[in-house]
Design a protein around this motif. Structure first.
Motif, PDB file in Angstrom:
ATOM      1  N   GLY A 141       2.395   6.801 -13.719  1.00 32.96           N
ATOM      2  CA  GLY A 141       1.037   7.436 -13.260  1.00 32.96           C
ATOM      3  C   GLY A 141       0.044   6.753 -13.695  1.00 32.96           C
ATOM      4  N   GLN A 199       0.810  -2.649 -12.026  1.00 36.46           N
ATOM      5  CA  GLN A 199       2.118  -3.062 -11.114  1.00 36.46           C
ATOM      6  C   GLN A 199       3.128  -4.029 -11.909  1.00 36.46           C
ATOM      7  OE1 GLN A 199       0.884  -4.609  -7.366  1.00 36.46           O
ATOM      8  NE2 GLN A 199       2.732  -3.879  -6.417  1.00 36.46           N
ATOM      9  N   LEU A 203       6.766   8.908  -9.539  1.00 41.62           N
ATOM     10  CA  LEU A 203       5.220   8.611  -9.407  1.00 41.62           C
ATOM     11  C   LEU A 203       4.445   9.937  -9.434  1.00 41.62           C
ATOM     12  CD1 LEU A 203       5.603   5.581  -6.710  1.00 41.62           C
ATOM     13  CD2 LEU A 203       5.579   5.504  -9.396  1.00 41.62           C
ATOM     14  N   LEU A 226      -4.318   9.004  -7.463  1.00 44.59           N
ATOM     15  CA  LEU A 226      -4.963   7.733  -8.092  1.00 44.59           C
ATOM     16  C   LEU A 226      -6.367   7.694  -8.454  1.00 44.59           C
ATOM     17  CD1 LEU A 226      -3.440   5.886  -4.816  1.00 44.59           C
ATOM     18  CD2 LEU A 226      -2.441   5.899  -7.016  1.00 44.59           C
ATOM     19  N   TYR A 265       0.678   3.365  -4.289  1.00 41.85           N
ATOM     20  CA  TYR A 265       2.301   3.848  -4.354  1.00 41.85           C
ATOM     21  C   TYR A 265       3.119   3.220  -3.492  1.00 41.85           C
ATOM     22  CZ  TYR A 265       0.949   7.803  -7.802  1.00 41.85           C
ATOM     23  OH  TYR A 265       0.725   8.502  -8.723  1.00 41.85           O
ATOM     24  N   ILE A 290       7.806  11.357  -5.525  1.00 47.22           N
ATOM     25  CA  ILE A 290       6.101  11.305  -5.483  1.00 47.22           C
ATOM     26  C   ILE A 290       5.814  12.669  -5.477  1.00 47.22           C
ATOM     27  CG2 ILE A 290       4.526  10.625  -4.379  1.00 47.22           C
ATOM     28  CD1 ILE A 290       5.644   8.217  -2.884  1.00 47.22           C
ATOM     29  N   GLY A 329       2.369  13.894  -5.113  1.00 45.71           N
ATOM     30  CA  GLY A 329       1.093  13.363  -4.865  1.00 45.71           C
ATOM     31  C   GLY A 329       0.778  13.939  -3.476  1.00 45.71           C
ATOM     32  N   GLU A 388      -2.586   8.868  -0.291  1.00 50.66           N
ATOM     33  CA  GLU A 388      -1.571   8.055  -0.981  1.00 50.66           C
ATOM     34  C   GLU A 388      -0.234   8.599  -0.633  1.00 50.66           C
ATOM     35  OE1 GLU A 388      -3.211  10.546  -4.423  1.00 50.66           O
ATOM     36  OE2 GLU A 388      -4.232   9.748  -2.364  1.00 50.66           O
ATOM     37  N   ALA A 401       2.660   5.995   1.198  1.00 51.96           N
ATOM     38  CA  ALA A 401       3.798   5.973   0.707  1.00 51.96           C
ATOM     39  C   ALA A 401       5.303   6.402   1.611  1.00 51.96           C
ATOM     40  CB  ALA A 401       4.075   6.945  -0.579  1.00 51.96           C
TER      41      ALA A 401
END
Length: 307
Positions: A6, A120, A135, A139, A148, A161, A163, A167, A171
């Motif tokens: 993250g 990355q 993840l 962000l 992502y 994820i 999130g 995002e 994803a």
């Protein structure tokens, strides 16, 4: 091998008061500092559960030394990607008289394109050896909503994820194994209120149709929901008196990843995750969950099918 990754960690201050008095001088009973933010909470919880795991995060500024010292003390494998932006500092205020937890959250500062590219690259180096990848977190300001998705593309690992919003929607194109918004985050993601259980399930199924194999939704101390394209399960957490609820959702994510990496099916993994979230809420500092206690508590997590 599990990776917790993250871009928005935090250095956390936890302030214990008798009661928060607005507009007055408030003197603390005690103050604690710890590494936190979703990604670090997940990494710490995975370590305490005994998982073979690595934490990858952007870090910068004065908090770096303290965060790294805590991870070194625990013996947690980590890769830090340096950023010129200082890691944010967040504060939790816990009231002894009321049990209320108040969060003062600093938003993560913007980072550069070069720093995002370096993250990355570091992530990709580890991701090829991972069975499960979590993840976690929002962000930084200005980061492309597709970040992502781009991290996930081409990976064989099952990706979870934690999130929300743009995002999360982006994803879904990369077909994550599981996404984990809470009810409010899901409502913001689909752009409408979710006033009934049927509304909630319908919104979850939209994310399934868009690419998520499983969608899990938490709603505080209330039921936890899990859907796929064909299944819908409702889990009931036990009633507890929390010490500090901060990090419980992150411990839940860690528990699910831990279960999956150990070969458990999704139902058992979610029971372990809920148990880890409950154990977290009974601790003062986030992520300090004991595997034995989580395994035992998971046995009592009820689950039922929903029409």
């Amino acid at each position: 091998m599990i990776i917790a990754a993250g871009l928005t960690p935090a250095w956390q201050q936890i302030v214990l008061l008798d009661r928060l008095q607005h507009g007055e001088v408030n003197r603390a009973r005690a103050v604690h500092w710890c590494a936190s933010g979703k990604v670090l909470n997940v990494g710490i919880a995975l370590h305490h559960l005994g998982a073979v795991a690595e934490t990858i995060s952007l870090v910068g500024g004065l908090p770096v030394r303290s965060i790294d010292a805590e991870f070194e003390q625990f013996g947690i494998a980590r890769k830090w990607v340096p950023t010129a932006a200082a890691t944010r500092v967040c504060t939790t205020v816990l009231e002894a008289e009321t049990g209320i937890a108040t969060e003062l959250v600093e938003n993560a500062a913007a980072v550069t394109e070069a720093e995002l590219a370096e993250f990355q690259s570091v992530f990709r180096e580890s991701a090829t050896a991972a069975d499960v990848i979590l993840l976690a977190g929002s962000l930084p300001a200005g980061t492309p909503a597709t970040y992502y998705r781009d991290l996930m593309t081409g990976l064989d690992a099952r990706v979870i994820i934690d999130g929300r919003g743009a995002e999360l929607v982006a994803a879904l194109e990369a077909a994550p194994y599981l996404v984990k918004p809470n009810r409010e985050e899901l409502a913001r993601t689909v752009g409408r209120e979710l006033t009934s259980d049927d509304d909630l399930v319908a919104a979850m199924r939209e994310l399934n149709a868009a690419g998520a194999q499983w969608v899990l939704v938490t709603q505080g101390a209330q039921a936890v929901w899990l859907t796929s394209a064909t299944e819908c399960l409702r889990f009931q957490p036990p009633t507890i008196t929390p010490v500090n609820p901060i990090g419980s959702g992150d411990s839940l994510a860690a528990g699910i990843g831990w279960g999956l990496a150990n070969g458990d099916d999704i139902t058992r993994a979610v029971q372990l995750g809920i148990a880890a979230g409950v154990e977290n809420a009974l601790q003062l500092l986030p992520g300090r969950v004991a595997a034995e206690a989580v395994i035992e508590r998971a046995k009592a997590i009820d689950v039922e099918s929903y029409r």
